[in-house]
Write an enzyme that holds these catalytic residues in place. Structure first.
Site, mmCIF file in Angstrom:
data_model
loop_
_atom_site.group_PDB
_atom_site.id
_atom_site.type_symbol
_atom_site.label_atom_id
_atom_site.label_comp_id
_atom_site.label_asym_id
_atom_site.label_seq_id
_atom_site.Cartn_x
_atom_site.Cartn_y
_atom_site.Cartn_z
ATOM 1 N N ASP A 140 52.147 -43.820 -45.646
ATOM 2 C CA ASP A 140 50.802 -43.061 -45.699
ATOM 3 C C ASP A 140 50.382 -42.304 -44.391
ATOM 4 O OD1 ASP A 140 47.836 -42.463 -45.923
ATOM 5 O OD2 ASP A 140 47.876 -44.066 -47.487
ATOM 6 N N ASP A 177 48.221 -33.908 -53.393
ATOM 7 C CA ASP A 177 47.644 -34.420 -54.585
ATOM 8 C C ASP A 177 46.175 -34.009 -54.639
ATOM 9 O OD1 ASP A 177 50.025 -35.314 -56.160
ATOM 10 O OD2 ASP A 177 50.133 -37.067 -54.749
ATOM 11 N N GLU A 230 54.437 -32.049 -41.362
ATOM 12 C CA GLU A 230 54.207 -31.584 -42.939
ATOM 13 C C GLU A 230 53.702 -32.962 -43.586
ATOM 14 O OE1 GLU A 230 56.587 -28.890 -44.899
ATOM 15 O OE2 GLU A 230 55.933 -29.897 -46.887
HETATM 16 C C1 LIG Z 1 51.768 -32.540 -55.529
HETATM 17 S S1 LIG Z 1 53.208 -33.287 -54.522
HETATM 18 C C2 LIG Z 1 53.691 -31.989 -53.686
HETATM 19 C C3 LIG Z 1 55.287 -32.083 -53.098
HETATM 20 C C4 LIG Z 1 55.578 -31.073 -52.239
HETATM 21 N N1 LIG Z 1 54.695 -30.618 -50.955
HETATM 22 C C5 LIG Z 1 55.707 -29.551 -53.107
HETATM 23 O O1 LIG Z 1 55.016 -28.642 -52.782
HETATM 24 O O2 LIG Z 1 56.637 -29.591 -54.102
HETATM 25 C C6 LIG Z 1 52.299 -34.239 -53.509
HETATM 26 C C7 LIG Z 1 52.960 -34.966 -52.390
HETATM 27 O O3 LIG Z 1 52.269 -35.799 -51.676
HETATM 28 C C8 LIG Z 1 52.703 -37.048 -51.517
HETATM 29 N N2 LIG Z 1 51.632 -37.961 -51.128
HETATM 30 C C9 LIG Z 1 50.737 -38.381 -51.900
HETATM 31 N N3 LIG Z 1 49.962 -39.198 -51.214
HETATM 32 C C10 LIG Z 1 50.253 -39.230 -49.765
HETATM 33 C C11 LIG Z 1 49.600 -39.969 -48.698
HETATM 34 N N4 LIG Z 1 48.619 -40.450 -48.696
HETATM 35 N N5 LIG Z 1 50.511 -39.701 -47.536
HETATM 36 C C12 LIG Z 1 51.438 -38.778 -47.684
HETATM 37 N N6 LIG Z 1 52.010 -38.019 -48.796
HETATM 38 C C13 LIG Z 1 51.199 -38.523 -49.911
HETATM 39 C C14 LIG Z 1 53.278 -37.477 -52.834
HETATM 40 O O4 LIG Z 1 54.131 -38.493 -52.882
HETATM 41 C C15 LIG Z 1 53.797 -36.138 -53.125
HETATM 42 O O5 LIG Z 1 55.318 -35.819 -52.700
#
Ligand SMILES: C[S@@+](CC[C@H](N)C(=O)[O-])C[C@H]1O[C@@H](n2cnc3c(N)ncnc32)[C@H](O)[C@@H]1O
Length: 217
Positions: A95, A117, A45
């Protein structure tokens, strides 16, 4: 960024090192070897936020190893606090692109992205989870027949994803009718971001893709 409580800091210091996925310099990572005995099925995930969906999947599917990727320390600490003794979760706290690039080909049986995001502005192009280099890495690490399940409340994100998946040619969008993208494939407790989307009355789309085999089937 909000400061973590001393309890959450302590959790990160004590519990994360034993569960953390570390990447080698050159060799590719076989995720099945992250537990003993090696896992037959490994799911991933990306961007698990506070980890509700990841933990739900891990408890529902104890036979699988679940790797969660999340760079946000507060989210990682929250998952560590909630997961108790669950022993089928490993965490990459960096990342997603670095993790994807390091994974062995055809080593993941399913991948989830729950509300990634969308990074909609032009200057965000390099961070988007829909960018072609991410899609190509997903095609490389997913097994033939594996599913990529994405939930989003962003029409812009959904449009980019569909366009790049079509360009990649290794995936097919598994949707025969509108129900297939209006409803999740299986029920789960909504994530924080999903609740936010619902409160804002934004429609949620569930995009499910299947990794095709070498014959495009
Ligand atoms: C809009 S939030 C959604 C979080 C969760 N999945 C939810 O549905 O509540 C997007 C998540 O993606 C993570 N994220 C952003 N850029 C990322 C990257 N390059 N690699 C991994 N995760 C990332 C952020 O830290 C954040 O927790």
């Amino acid at each position: 960024m909000r400061k973590l409580s001393p309890e959450r800091e302590a959790l990160l210091a004590d519990k994360l090192p034993g569960l953390r996925v570390t990447l080698g310099e050159n060799e590719s990572l076989d995720p099945s070897t992250l537990c003993m005995p090696p896992a037959e099925t490994v799911r991933l995930e990306i961007g698990f936020g506070a980890g509700e969906h990841l933990l739900h999947q891990a408890l529902e599917h104890p036979e699988c190893l679940h790797i969660g990727c999340e760079p946000y320390p507060a989210g990682v600490a929250r998952l560590l606090a909630d997961m108790g003794d669950a022993d089928n979760i490993r965490i990459y706290d960096g990342d997603a692109f670095d993790l994807l690039s390091a994974l062995k080909p055809a080593s993941i049986s399913r991948c989830y992205m729950m509300f990634p995001d969308p990074w909609p502005k032009k200057r965000h192009g390099k961070r988007r989870m829909t960018r072609m280099e991410i899609v190509e890495q997903l095609a490389r690490i997913l097994k033939q027949g594996a599913e990529l399940r994405i939930a989003t409340d962003s029409g812009v994100f959904a449009g980019w994803m569909l366009a790049n998946m079509r360009r990649c040619k290794s995936f097919v969008w598994d949707a025969g009718c509108s129900r297939d993208w209006r409803e999740p494939r299986e029920s789960y407790p909504p994530t924080r971001y999903e609740l936010k989307a619902r409160r804002g009355e934004r429609a949620v789309m569930y995009l499910n893709f299947r990794r095709l085999d070498d014959n495009g089937l």
